[in-house]
Design a protein around this motif. Structure first.
Motif, PDB file in Angstrom:
ATOM      1  N   SER A 195      16.072  34.549 -64.418  1.00 30.22           N
ATOM      2  CA  SER A 195      15.699  35.159 -63.032  1.00 30.22           C
ATOM      3  C   SER A 195      15.226  36.998 -63.588  1.00 30.22           C
ATOM      4  O   SER A 195      14.516  37.357 -63.363  1.00 30.22           O
ATOM      5  N   GLU A 196      17.120  37.313 -64.135  1.00 30.87           N
ATOM      6  CA  GLU A 196      16.612  38.134 -64.650  1.00 30.87           C
ATOM      7  C   GLU A 196      15.853  38.835 -65.397  1.00 30.87           C
ATOM      8  O   GLU A 196      14.720  39.765 -65.074  1.00 30.87           O
ATOM      9  N   GLY A 197      15.518  38.084 -66.374  1.00 36.65           N
ATOM     10  CA  GLY A 197      14.683  38.433 -67.048  1.00 36.65           C
ATOM     11  C   GLY A 197      13.158  38.402 -65.989  1.00 36.65           C
ATOM     12  O   GLY A 197      12.369  39.002 -67.135  1.00 36.65           O
ATOM     13  N   TYR A 198      12.789  38.096 -65.414  1.00 38.55           N
ATOM     14  CA  TYR A 198      11.829  37.557 -64.981  1.00 38.55           C
ATOM     15  C   TYR A 198      11.624  38.477 -64.162  1.00 38.55           C
ATOM     16  O   TYR A 198      10.326  39.029 -63.886  1.00 38.55           O
ATOM     17  N   LEU A 199      12.530  38.632 -63.766  1.00 39.32           N
ATOM     18  CA  LEU A 199      12.545  40.303 -62.493  1.00 39.32           C
ATOM     19  C   LEU A 199      11.874  41.095 -62.961  1.00 39.32           C
ATOM     20  O   LEU A 199      11.477  42.315 -62.704  1.00 39.32           O
ATOM     21  N   VAL A 200      12.478  41.842 -64.125  1.00 41.64           N
ATOM     22  CA  VAL A 200      11.986  42.865 -64.891  1.00 41.64           C
ATOM     23  C   VAL A 200      11.267  42.411 -65.808  1.00 41.64           C
ATOM     24  O   VAL A 200      10.395  42.926 -65.338  1.00 41.64           O
ATOM     25  N   LEU A 201      10.097  41.082 -66.028  1.00 44.15           N
ATOM     26  CA  LEU A 201       8.956  41.306 -66.281  1.00 44.15           C
ATOM     27  C   LEU A 201       7.981  41.452 -64.884  1.00 44.15           C
ATOM     28  O   LEU A 201       7.403  42.523 -65.375  1.00 44.15           O
ATOM     29  N   THR A 202       8.739  41.264 -63.894  1.00 48.66           N
ATOM     30  CA  THR A 202       7.872  40.952 -62.653  1.00 48.66           C
ATOM     31  C   THR A 202       7.541  42.578 -62.540  1.00 48.66           C
ATOM     32  O   THR A 202       6.492  43.378 -62.633  1.00 48.66           O
ATOM     33  N   ASN A 203       8.059  43.597 -62.697  1.00 52.81           N
ATOM     34  CA  ASN A 203       8.464  44.567 -62.656  1.00 52.81           C
ATOM     35  C   ASN A 203       7.515  45.573 -63.175  1.00 52.81           C
ATOM     36  O   ASN A 203       7.345  46.288 -62.506  1.00 52.81           O
ATOM     37  N   GLN A 204       8.040  45.288 -64.395  1.00 54.14           N
ATOM     38  CA  GLN A 204       6.759  45.739 -66.145  1.00 54.14           C
ATOM     39  C   GLN A 204       5.509  45.268 -65.029  1.00 54.14           C
ATOM     40  O   GLN A 204       4.459  45.993 -65.503  1.00 54.14           O
ATOM     41  N   THR A 205       4.857  44.414 -64.672  1.00 55.47           N
ATOM     42  CA  THR A 205       4.038  43.930 -64.622  1.00 55.47           C
ATOM     43  C   THR A 205       2.892  44.479 -63.543  1.00 55.47           C
ATOM     44  O   THR A 205       2.135  45.114 -63.060  1.00 55.47           O
ATOM     45  N   MET A 206       4.591  44.965 -62.526  1.00 52.91           N
ATOM     46  CA  MET A 206       3.986  45.844 -60.966  1.00 52.91           C
ATOM     47  C   MET A 206       3.239  47.095 -61.596  1.00 52.91           C
ATOM     48  O   MET A 206       2.470  47.759 -61.226  1.00 52.91           O
TER      49      MET A 206
END
Lengths: 498, 351
Positions: free
Chosen positions: A123-134
């Motif tokens: 999930s932490e990895g996922y949040l990093v990814l979503t932030n990058q996506t944003m």
């Protein structure tokens, strides 16, 4: 411990029945209350446990929802780039992070906790990814955000699978726990009921015993009262050591019994002495009657006889036969005494006089064989004694002592004071008697055999019994003899009364 | 009579307080006992969730393509045993998941989950190689096990030397061959992309060629292992093909061995088709005792697990490790099956 127990028992004994009953009620109620309270606590904690069982599942569902919101708001932003969705995204992200904090992040040898760790890392990895996506979206780097979006979608589905699987696993284990808890709740119910029943039973026993300790003295009292009613006064006193109302009644009862007993005792004593006196009188009379009867048998009409004898004496005097006259006078005296004194007490002097007459008559009859001597303390001559006592003794000494001896017979009558007694001694020098005969006479067993010849008819036995009754004591008479041909001494002991 | 009654009453009076206090004590004991009993039972229930687990420093994952294979369970046990000694824990990734992920997906998950080390059943596909490389670049130590991904940056490979394995199969085959032997099938896994099977096959073939004037046809038969249950169906197909019945079947993995054994029994071909198997599950050992399977080659799976953890630990400590760690194999046949079984039993009991 023992001392404390004693103190407690003493305290208990001092309480009133009302207080005792109240205490018993409070005590047993307290026990029941304690048990109920304990059971209530148990069941309560059990229910709390059951409540907790599915909490972990609820938490995971929240996590899924939150993850979903993050993903949705990101997708929304990528679609519309609206500030609303951006705001939503940040809020959801924060929420999601908060939820993640509660997950395990340590390497632990439990598969479920390890899955939590994986979910957290992913999930932490996922949040990093979503932030990058944003950020890429903001920077309009279309290629990059598409690529990152794809990547985050993949991760999103992995995370979802993990949460779903973890949820499943937890549900399995929770269901297991739930089942166990339910079973133990059922056990708890059964055992609670058992304890309650047991405690209730014990309480009943306790109440029974405690109330018994109250009523037992009452029962004892009732029993004792019943026995008294049946007339048994010699019962054991009621032993009640309590200080309550029953104790008071019991003590009063005891007092009553004691005083009744005392009273009865007194009456009894009185009656006994009275009856003893009467008995003595009756016996006395019986003996006198006996003596009288014997005299009457021997002397058919003494009045006629001694009147006749007097006439004889006067005739002798007129004819100048002085010795005959003396003899007939003595005889007349002898018979007169018998007629006169038989029913009343007499004095020693009179008795001695009778003996004198008797000896004189005998000496005439047997031509002076008996040597008669006297040794009288004249101060004692007035002492009263029963009549017809001395003569039978002398008669006895003549008949059994000196009648059949070849030597000259002596008889000595002595009256003297010894200590506080007056002794009357009749001593002869006759054949004497053995100890066995003495004993038999003393016990009144020796039979007087030859009443018809030479006897006034009153035996030694009669004299002894009369003396004993008259003075109401045993040591009134003794016989001493040193053996064959050594004579006999008969002693009368008369208590000295002025 | 009355006196007796009184005495009895008095005795009663003396006994009553003793009886009473005993009763109270019994009640209290009962209550206290029950209190403890419930407390402990409730605590036991309550503590179910919070049983003390051990905490470890490192998190390794084991990734296999076929988590139904008992071989991999043994490897996992071996790895876990070794890992615990090194203060690490091994997770059998994918075992508890509701979705059956492929090796590649699991690799991706392991990378995302930031595991400290990955033990993976390798293959030579490009995608797997790329993922292994990605893991290594993100600082995760990777060991391939059983099958290698030789082109990847994996730190080490723990496995059997396929050529030697082939030779051993060959030796067994030679013992089993006689004049009547015409057809030998080697059951091969279609989704194994590396060359190891081929090398094994080569070894077997070399052995067969040693027999002079042989008429034996040796044939590699593909068994589809991709979908669930497909292996079993493929093997039944082979046996039911009466035209082409093999005299000897050589199975290169545990699942195939078990399937072949079951099929031979079901279609009443015991004695007709001889099986040389792989792995040492109880079923297989039982089949050897019953002389349905001639022999089996057992790979020391626990050792394989042990070695993979050792390799990773060594790499983490020293920064380098041998690229290939060989694992022992053992032939089990009728002669030593009992011995082997006892030894295995003992090991389980010791665990």
């Amino acid at each position: 411990m023992k001392k404390m127990r004693e103190v407690l028992i003493n305290r208990w004994k001092k309480l009133t029945i009302q207080l005792k009953l109240t205490l018993i009620f409070i005590f047993t109620s307290f026990i029941i209350f304690a048990v109920m309270f304990f059971m209530y606590l148990n069941i309560n904690s059990m229910i709390q446990e059951i409540d907790k069982v599915y909490v972990s599942n609820v938490k995971l569902n929240e996590l899924t929802d939150s993850l979903e919101s993050v993903h949705t708001s990101m997708t929304d932003y990528l679609n519309t780039k609206s500030s609303d969705s951006l705001e939503n995204y940040y809020r959801n992200e924060q929420e999601f992070r908060d939820l993640l904090d509660s997950l395990n992040s340590e390497v632990i040898d439990n598969d479920m906790l390890l899955m939590e760790k994986n979910i957290k890392s992913m999930s932490e990895g996922y949040l990093v990814l979503t932030n990058q996506t944003m950020q890429a979206k903001r920077g309009r780097n279309i290629e990059k955000y598409n690529e990152l979006y794809e990547e985050s979608c993949g991760l999103f589905s992995y995370i979802n699978t993990f949460i779903y699987s973890l949820n499943n696993e937890q549900f399995k284990s929770n269901s297991n726990n739930y089942k166990l808890l339910l079973v133990s709740l059922q056990y708890l119910e059964v055992i609670s009921a058992t304890i309650l029943i047991a405690v209730t039973l014990a309480n009943i026993i306790l109440i029974f015993l405690l109330t018994k300790s109250i009523t037992r003295p009452l029962m004892k009292l009732a029993r004792a009262a019943n026995e008294v009613a049946e007339g048994k006064l010699d019962i054991k006193l009621v032993n009640v050591d309590t200080l309550d109302e029953v104790g008071i009644v019991a003590r009063a009862f005891n007092k009553m019994i004691l005083s009744i007993r005392n009273y009865i005792e007194q009456i009894k004593e009185k009656m006994e002495t009275e009856s003893a006196l009467k008995e003595k009188e009756l016996i006395m009379k019986g003996h006198l009657k006996d003596a009288q009867l014997k005299y009457l048998q021997a002397q058919i009409n003494p009045h006629f006889l001694f009147n006749t004898l007097n006439a004889g004496a006067q005739l002798a005097m007129m004819e100048g036969a002085e010795r005959t006259c003396l003899f007939v006078e003595n005889m007349a005296d002898f018979f007169r005494y018998n007629v006169k004194k038989i029913n009343q007490d007499t004095t020693i002097k009179e008795e001695i006089k009778l003996v004198d007459s008797y000896i004189y008559i005998l000496n005439v009859r047997f031509s002076g064989e008996i040597n008669y001597s006297k040794e009288i303390d004249s101060s004692l001559e007035a002492i009263k004694i029963p009549s017809m006592v001395l003569q039978p003794i002398v008669e006895n000494a003549v008949n059994y002592g000196i009648r059949n001896i070849n030597r000259k017979g002596f008889i000595k009558v002595a009256v003297f004071q010894k200590e506080r007694k007056i002794c009357i001694s009749v001593k002869d020098n006759g054949i004497g008697m053995g100890q066995s005969i003495i004993d038999r006479i003393m016990r009144g067993e020796e039979k007087e055999t030859d009443l018809s010849k030479n006897s006034t008819g009153i035996g030694l036995g009669n004299v002894i019994s009369r003396l004993k009754l008259y003075y109401n004591r045993e040591d009134v008479f003794s016989i001493k003899s040193d053996g064959m041909n050594k004579g006999t001494e008969v002693l009368l002991y008369i208590p000295y009364q002025k | 009579m009355k006196k007796e009654w009184d005495e009895k009453q008095e005795r009663k009076q003396k006994i009553a307080p003793i009886f009473m206090s005993t009763g109270i004590v019994i009640i209290l004991l009962l209550v206290v006992f029950c209190m403890f009993y419930f407390h402990s039972s409730i605590m036991k229930e309550g503590l179910k969730d919070s049983i003390k687990y051990n905490q470890y420093d490192k998190h390794y994952v084991l990734i296999t393509g076929n988590n139904a294979d008992p071989l991999w369970d043994s490897i996992y046990e071996g790895a876990l045993e070794q890992a615990v000694e090194e203060n690490a824990y091994v997770e059998y990734l994918g075992k508890n998941l509701s979705v059956d992920y492929s090796i590649n997906e699991l690799l991706q998950i392991a990378i995302d989950a930031k595991a400290d080390g990955i033990i993976v059943e390798g293959n030579e596909s490009e995608e797997t190689t790329a993922l292994i490389d990605k893991a290594v670049t993100s600082g995760i130590v990777v060991t391939t096990v059983f099958y290698d991904s030789s082109q990847s940056k994996r730190q080490s490979f723990v496995g059997v030397n396929s050529y030697n394995l082939g030779q051993e199969y060959g030796e067994q085959l030679l013992e089993l061959c006689d004049e009547s032997t015409e057809r030998i099938f080697v059951l091969m896994d279609t989704n194994a992309t590396d060359s190891s099977q081929n090398i094994v096959y080569l070894g077997i073939k070399e052995a067969v060629e040693k027999i002079k004037d042989n008429q034996i046809a040796i044939q590699a038969v593909a068994v589809d292992n991709e979908n669930a249950f497909s292996a079993e169906e493929s093997i039944r197909d082979i046996i039911m093909d009466t035209q082409n019945i093999p005299d000897i079947m050589i199975c290169l993995n545990a699942v195939n061995t078990q399937c072949a054994y079951q099929a031979v029994v079901d279609y009443n071909k015991v004695g007709e088709i001889k099986i040389i198997g792989n792995y040492d599950s109880d079923t297989i050992l039982g089949a050897i005792e019953k002389k349905i399977i001639y022999s089996t080659i057992s790979i020391d799976a626990r050792q394989m697990g042990n070695l993979s953890i050792q390799a990773m630990e060594e790499y983490m400590d020293t920064g380098h490790v041998s690229g290939y760690l060989p694992v022992n194999t053992k032939i089990i046949n009728e002669d030593n099956v009992n011995l082997y079984r006892n030894a295995k039993q003992e090991m389980i009991e010791n665990d």
